[in-house]
Design a protein around this motif. Structure first.
Motif, PDB file in Angstrom:
ATOM      1  N   ILE A 378      43.297  -4.481  55.958  1.00 52.11           N
ATOM      2  CA  ILE A 378      42.138  -4.301  56.825  1.00 52.11           C
ATOM      3  C   ILE A 378      41.866  -2.821  57.028  1.00 52.11           C
ATOM      4  N   ASP A 379      42.923  -2.034  57.215  1.00 53.98           N
ATOM      5  CA  ASP A 379      42.754  -0.597  57.373  1.00 53.98           C
ATOM      6  C   ASP A 379      42.114   0.017  56.126  1.00 53.98           C
ATOM      7  N   ALA A 380      42.597  -0.411  54.947  1.00 53.86           N
ATOM      8  CA  ALA A 380      42.057   0.138  53.705  1.00 53.86           C
ATOM      9  C   ALA A 380      40.579  -0.203  53.553  1.00 53.86           C
ATOM     10  N   VAL A 381      40.225  -1.437  53.886  1.00 56.44           N
ATOM     11  CA  VAL A 381      38.824  -1.843  53.804  1.00 56.44           C
ATOM     12  C   VAL A 381      37.977  -1.037  54.782  1.00 56.44           C
ATOM     13  N   ALA A 382      38.485  -0.867  55.998  1.00 49.85           N
ATOM     14  CA  ALA A 382      37.729  -0.102  56.998  1.00 49.85           C
ATOM     15  C   ALA A 382      37.515   1.335  56.543  1.00 49.85           C
ATOM     16  N   ARG A 383      38.553   1.962  55.998  1.00 50.75           N
ATOM     17  CA  ARG A 383      38.411   3.343  55.534  1.00 50.75           C
ATOM     18  C   ARG A 383      37.435   3.439  54.370  1.00 50.75           C
ATOM     19  N   GLU A 384      37.468   2.452  53.471  1.00 53.36           N
ATOM     20  CA  GLU A 384      36.533   2.468  52.342  1.00 53.36           C
ATOM     21  C   GLU A 384      35.092   2.333  52.821  1.00 53.36           C
ATOM     22  N   ILE A 385      34.870   1.473  53.797  1.00 48.94           N
ATOM     23  CA  ILE A 385      33.514   1.302  54.332  1.00 48.94           C
ATOM     24  C   ILE A 385      33.016   2.606  54.946  1.00 48.94           C
ATOM     25  N   HIS A 386      33.863   3.265  55.709  1.00 46.12           N
ATOM     26  CA  HIS A 386      33.438   4.511  56.357  1.00 46.12           C
ATOM     27  C   HIS A 386      33.186   5.615  55.335  1.00 46.12           C
ATOM     28  N   GLU A 387      33.984   5.648  54.299  1.00 42.46           N
ATOM     29  CA  GLU A 387      33.754   6.677  53.274  1.00 42.46           C
ATOM     30  C   GLU A 387      32.408   6.499  52.597  1.00 42.46           C
ATOM     31  N   HIS A 388      32.040   5.249  52.306  1.00 42.59           N
ATOM     32  CA  HIS A 388      30.749   5.000  51.652  1.00 42.59           C
ATOM     33  C   HIS A 388      29.581   5.188  52.618  1.00 42.59           C
ATOM     34  N   LEU A 389      29.804   4.880  53.887  1.00 50.18           N
ATOM     35  CA  LEU A 389      28.714   5.068  54.854  1.00 50.18           C
ATOM     36  C   LEU A 389      28.362   6.550  55.025  1.00 50.18           C
ATOM     37  N   LYS A 390      29.325   7.421  54.752  1.00 53.29           N
ATOM     38  CA  LYS A 390      29.052   8.848  54.861  1.00 53.29           C
ATOM     39  C   LYS A 390      28.201   9.358  53.706  1.00 53.29           C
ATOM     40  N   ASP A 391      28.115   8.619  52.643  1.00 57.61           N
ATOM     41  CA  ASP A 391      27.395   9.068  51.447  1.00 57.61           C
ATOM     42  C   ASP A 391      26.448   7.969  50.985  1.00 57.61           C
ATOM     43  N   MET A 392      25.611   7.494  51.888  1.00 55.44           N
ATOM     44  CA  MET A 392      24.687   6.406  51.564  1.00 55.44           C
ATOM     45  C   MET A 392      23.607   6.843  50.590  1.00 55.44           C
ATOM     46  N   THR A 394      23.919   8.641  47.933  1.00 53.30           N
ATOM     47  CA  THR A 394      24.397   8.446  46.565  1.00 53.30           C
ATOM     48  C   THR A 394      24.326   6.979  46.165  1.00 53.30           C
ATOM     49  N   LEU A 395      24.730   6.102  47.072  1.00 47.54           N
ATOM     50  CA  LEU A 395      24.669   4.665  46.788  1.00 47.54           C
ATOM     51  C   LEU A 395      23.223   4.202  46.633  1.00 47.54           C
ATOM     52  N   ASN A 396      22.322   4.784  47.416  1.00 47.55           N
ATOM     53  CA  ASN A 396      20.917   4.388  47.344  1.00 47.55           C
ATOM     54  C   ASN A 396      20.325   4.743  45.992  1.00 47.55           C
ATOM     55  N   GLU A 397      20.702   5.899  45.475  1.00 45.70           N
ATOM     56  CA  GLU A 397      20.206   6.287  44.162  1.00 45.70           C
ATOM     57  C   GLU A 397      20.819   5.426  43.053  1.00 45.70           C
ATOM     58  N   GLN A 398      22.077   5.025  43.238  1.00 44.96           N
ATOM     59  CA  GLN A 398      22.782   4.282  42.206  1.00 44.96           C
ATOM     60  C   GLN A 398      22.321   2.825  42.122  1.00 44.96           C
ATOM     61  N   PHE A 399      22.029   2.216  43.266  1.00 42.41           N
ATOM     62  CA  PHE A 399      21.700   0.787  43.286  1.00 42.41           C
ATOM     63  C   PHE A 399      20.302   0.526  43.838  1.00 42.41           C
ATOM     64  N   ASN A 400      19.423   1.485  43.717  1.00 42.74           N
ATOM     65  CA  ASN A 400      18.070   1.328  44.262  1.00 42.74           C
ATOM     66  C   ASN A 400      17.322   0.176  43.589  1.00 42.74           C
ATOM     67  N   ASP A 401      17.580  -0.061  42.310  1.00 43.71           N
ATOM     68  CA  ASP A 401      16.869  -1.120  41.589  1.00 43.71           C
ATOM     69  C   ASP A 401      17.283  -2.515  42.050  1.00 43.71           C
ATOM     70  N   ASP A 402      18.441  -2.638  42.696  1.00 43.82           N
ATOM     71  CA  ASP A 402      18.911  -3.941  43.161  1.00 43.82           C
ATOM     72  C   ASP A 402      18.384  -4.305  44.539  1.00 43.82           C
ATOM     73  N   ILE A 403      17.676  -3.404  45.170  1.00 43.32           N
ATOM     74  CA  ILE A 403      17.127  -3.665  46.497  1.00 43.32           C
ATOM     75  C   ILE A 403      15.741  -4.290  46.354  1.00 43.32           C
ATOM     76  N   LEU A 404      15.529  -5.408  47.060  1.00 42.45           N
ATOM     77  CA  LEU A 404      14.260  -6.125  47.019  1.00 42.45           C
ATOM     78  C   LEU A 404      13.587  -6.053  48.387  1.00 42.45           C
ATOM     79  N   PHE A 405      12.271  -6.036  48.377  1.00 45.86           N
ATOM     80  CA  PHE A 405      11.528  -5.986  49.634  1.00 45.86           C
ATOM     81  C   PHE A 405      10.785  -7.294  49.898  1.00 45.86           C
ATOM     82  N   ASP A 406      10.914  -8.229  48.990  1.00 44.26           N
ATOM     83  CA  ASP A 406      10.325  -9.564  49.158  1.00 44.26           C
ATOM     84  C   ASP A 406      11.366 -10.607  48.808  1.00 44.26           C
TER      85      ASP A 406
END
Length: 640
Positions: A378-392, A394-406
């Motif tokens: 659980i600690d490892a998962v929590a730390r991983e989530i926080h690390e990615h939340l700090k660099d959203m 980068t994730l937005n650029e990487q997976f922007n095509d997978d986001i749908l608005f409809d």
């Protein structure tokens, strides 16, 4: 735990333990520790390629190095077996039993690509591989004769048999001895039938059939996290389903995943996780911002599931603030180190010395993997989530095509697998346990079916019952590869003693013949009843017993004569062998009772009284490989 259980260290019903015993001569490295570490890295690379796109329900497949020195960490069990250096793993698979069988498949795969490796795996039930293959095991195989004797080698299930010189046939074999015999190819048993049963549970190319995809309405940060690491869905679902009151307070705040930022995206679940999430009800607070549509809306499921996943991720992310990140500050670690000191794990090493620090680091590694509550995950998962939340960004650029608005309903997989009818369930049971025949009730073919059922019942009643129950398997020739206590291999000069045959011959010598009801094996076999044999057996027994039995029979005849029970039996008016009924010539219009038809009738009535539930009739017939098929349109007065 009993010491003779050896290396089994099970903490709950849903843990599975596994071992990989390599041949150190086949490994690269200057010493044992380096060889095992290099081998562990190679195994992890092979497993990563083999398990790509697989979502673990609770914990993944994992291995640590275990040597005789580190074995002392297992203070719960005083291991009496000197195991060679090996790789050890323990996984908690939770509600999804498929993870356990996938680990079996992984171990089997590793023994194929590394021929010098011998694998072993067991769970809380012990040798569950043999439980799965129980119908095809040889007659000498049972929990006593196979304890700690089941291994995997070269992609095969191997059972280490007893040597003919061993005194205790059912003695628990040390694992080290079993490994030695496998490498020397001495007294081993393997079967294609056993392997076929095990392979039927493998995932293999069926991994995609275990997944379910759905279009979900999620906060954008949650959507990006799941795209970056699909394994997080299992932690989110389990955190939500196992929430408590403290977690509910976190869900009302939604600090990390605010609902105002929701977008549509496709999320991949396992079917087990999707079912768990779907059937857990939760009504969020309107003040949090969850504006769910009407339940009849086609987007309600997307909104509802997205809300649950976001709450689960919020709970996971908050654990880093509630749990101590440092192992030394946890209460469990303090207890664990105290037990290590009591068991002499640190030896004469002085606290703070190089040797003490080395052993302490090793203990920390094992504690992270083998701690009972596994909170470090659980600690490892929590730390991983926080690390990615700090660099959203980068994730937005990487997976922007997978986001749908409809909302896109075409991204949803069918949920028909969640609804199983009675017919589907029966078909699943038939495929799993192999029903041999379906007997019909209330049809013109009942006569033939009743005859078949009578033969099956007589076969059942004449089977010999041991302490473990009746063995329904047909009698097979004794396998020369399976020596037992009563049979020794030929050409050894020893006596082949069969206690059952000896007992039968002794009874014949004493003329102690107990009447067997084999005269009722067929519907027309009432005429085969030999009254003289009964009288002869009564006469040779104790006179008091014979008199008592005769009195019971006379009293029973008098009581039954005053009832109508005789008219309730179906008779065979068209008996073909009427000439055999000479003993009943003095009875007018005698019609022998059709025993098979009456048995069929009574079983059918009992089966109907179960109303589709489990009961004595279905248990008996399923053991015989038979299933009744009743005609609901027929009345109870119809012909059975």
């Amino acid at each position: 735990m009993d010491a003779k259980r050896g290396i089994e260290v099970i903490r709950a019903d849903d843990f599975v333990e596994y071992f990989l015993f390599p041949s150190l001569d086949q490994l690269n490295g200057d010493n044992t520790a380096e060889k095992l570490e290099n081998f562990r890295q190679n195994v992890n690379d092979s497993v990563q390629q083999f398990t790509v796109d697989y979502i673990w329900h609770k914990e993944p497949f994992q291995l640590v190095i275990r040597t005789p020195e580190t074995a002392r960490l297992f203070n719960e069990c005083k291991i009496q077996d000197d195991l060679p250096p090996h790789l050890y793993g323990l996984t908690f698979y939770g509600e999804n039993i498929q993870d356990e069988w996938y680990i079996v498949e992984i171990i089997n795969h590793l023994t194929k690509i590394y021929p010098h490796v011998i694998g072993r795996i067991f769970d809380a039930d012990g040798e569950f591989l043999l439980i799965e293959a129980a119908d095809v095991l040889p007659g000498w195989a049972n929990p006593d004769t196979c304890a700690q004797r089941v291994f995997m080698h070269n992609g095969r299930i191997i059972i280490v048999q007893n040597e003919t010189t061993e005194c205790e046939t059912n003695a628990v074999l040390p694992v080290s001895v079993g490994l030695k015999r496998i490498r020397e190819d001495v007294n081993l048993y393997e079967s294609d039938a056993i392997m076929k049963c095990i392979e039927q549970r493998f995932v293999g190319t069926k991994k995609s059939t275990l997944l379910h995809r759905a279009c979900i309405y999620l906060p954008i940060s949650a959507a990006l996290l799941l795209k970056q690491n699909p394994q997080l869905i299992s932690y989110a679902v389990r955190a939500f389903c196992n929430r408590d009151e403290i977690d509910m307070k976190l869900c009302r705040a939604m600090k990390h995943f605010p609902p105002e930022t929701r977008v549509f995206t496709q999320v991949t679940f396992t079917k087990c996780l999707y079912a768990l999430l779907t059937y857990h009800n939760y009504k969020p607070s309107h003040r949090t911002g969850w504006n769910l549509p009407n339940e009849k809306s086609n987007t309600f499921t997307a909104h509802n599931l997205g809300m649950k996943i976001a709450c689960g991720l919020e709970i996971c992310a908050s654990k880093v603030q509630n749990e101590q990140n440092d192992v030394e500050n946890s209460k469990e670690w303090q207890i664990f180190t105290g037990q290590l000191k009591q068991n002499g794990y640190f030896g004469d090493a002085i606290e703070g010395s190089q040797e003490y620090t080395k052993r302490l680091d090793t203990a920390k590694q094992y504690f992270r993997i083998l701690s009972q509550n596994h909170s470090t995950y659980i600690d490892a998962v929590a730390r991983e989530i926080h690390e990615h939340l700090k660099d959203m960004s980068t994730l937005n650029e990487q997976f922007n095509d997978d986001i749908l608005f409809d909302y896109d309903a075409s991204l949803n997989d069918s949920e028909d697998w969640m609804n199983i009818s009675q017919e589907d369930f029966d078909n699943m049971m038939t495929e799993r346990y192999g029903i041999k025949k379906t007997l019909r009730c209330n049809t013109d073919e009942t006569e033939n079916d009743s005859s078949d059922l009578g033969m099956n019942l007589n076969t059942f009643l004449t089977q010999k019952s041991e302490f473990d129950g009746v063995d329904f398997r047909p009698l097979l020739k004794e396998e020369s590869t399976g020596p037992t206590a009563s049979s020794i291999t030929q050409n050894t000069g020893n006596i082949d003693f069969n206690p059952d045959a000896f007992q039968a011959h002794l009874k014949d010598m004493l003329d102690f013949v107990i009447p067997e009801d084999n005269w009722d094996s067929h519907s027309d076999s009432m005429s085969d009843f030999d009254e003289e044999n009964i009288e002869r057996n009564i006469d040779i027994t104790n006179p008091n017993t014979a008199a008592t039995l005769s009195a019971y029979m006379e009293q029973m005849d008098r009581e039954l004569a005053a009832t109508t029970i005789g008219s309730s039996f179906k008779t065979n008016a068209n008996a073909s062998n009427m000439e055999d009924d000479e003993d009943f010539d003095d009875i007018e219009s005698f019609e022998p009772v059709d025993i098979d038809v009456n048995a069929m009738k009574n079983l059918a009535e009992s089966y109907k009284a179960q109303f589709g539930n489990h009961g004595p009739t279905s248990s008996l017939l399923s053991s015989l490989g038979v299933r009744l098929n009743t005609d609901k349109s027929s009345s109870t007065n119809d012909k059975p």
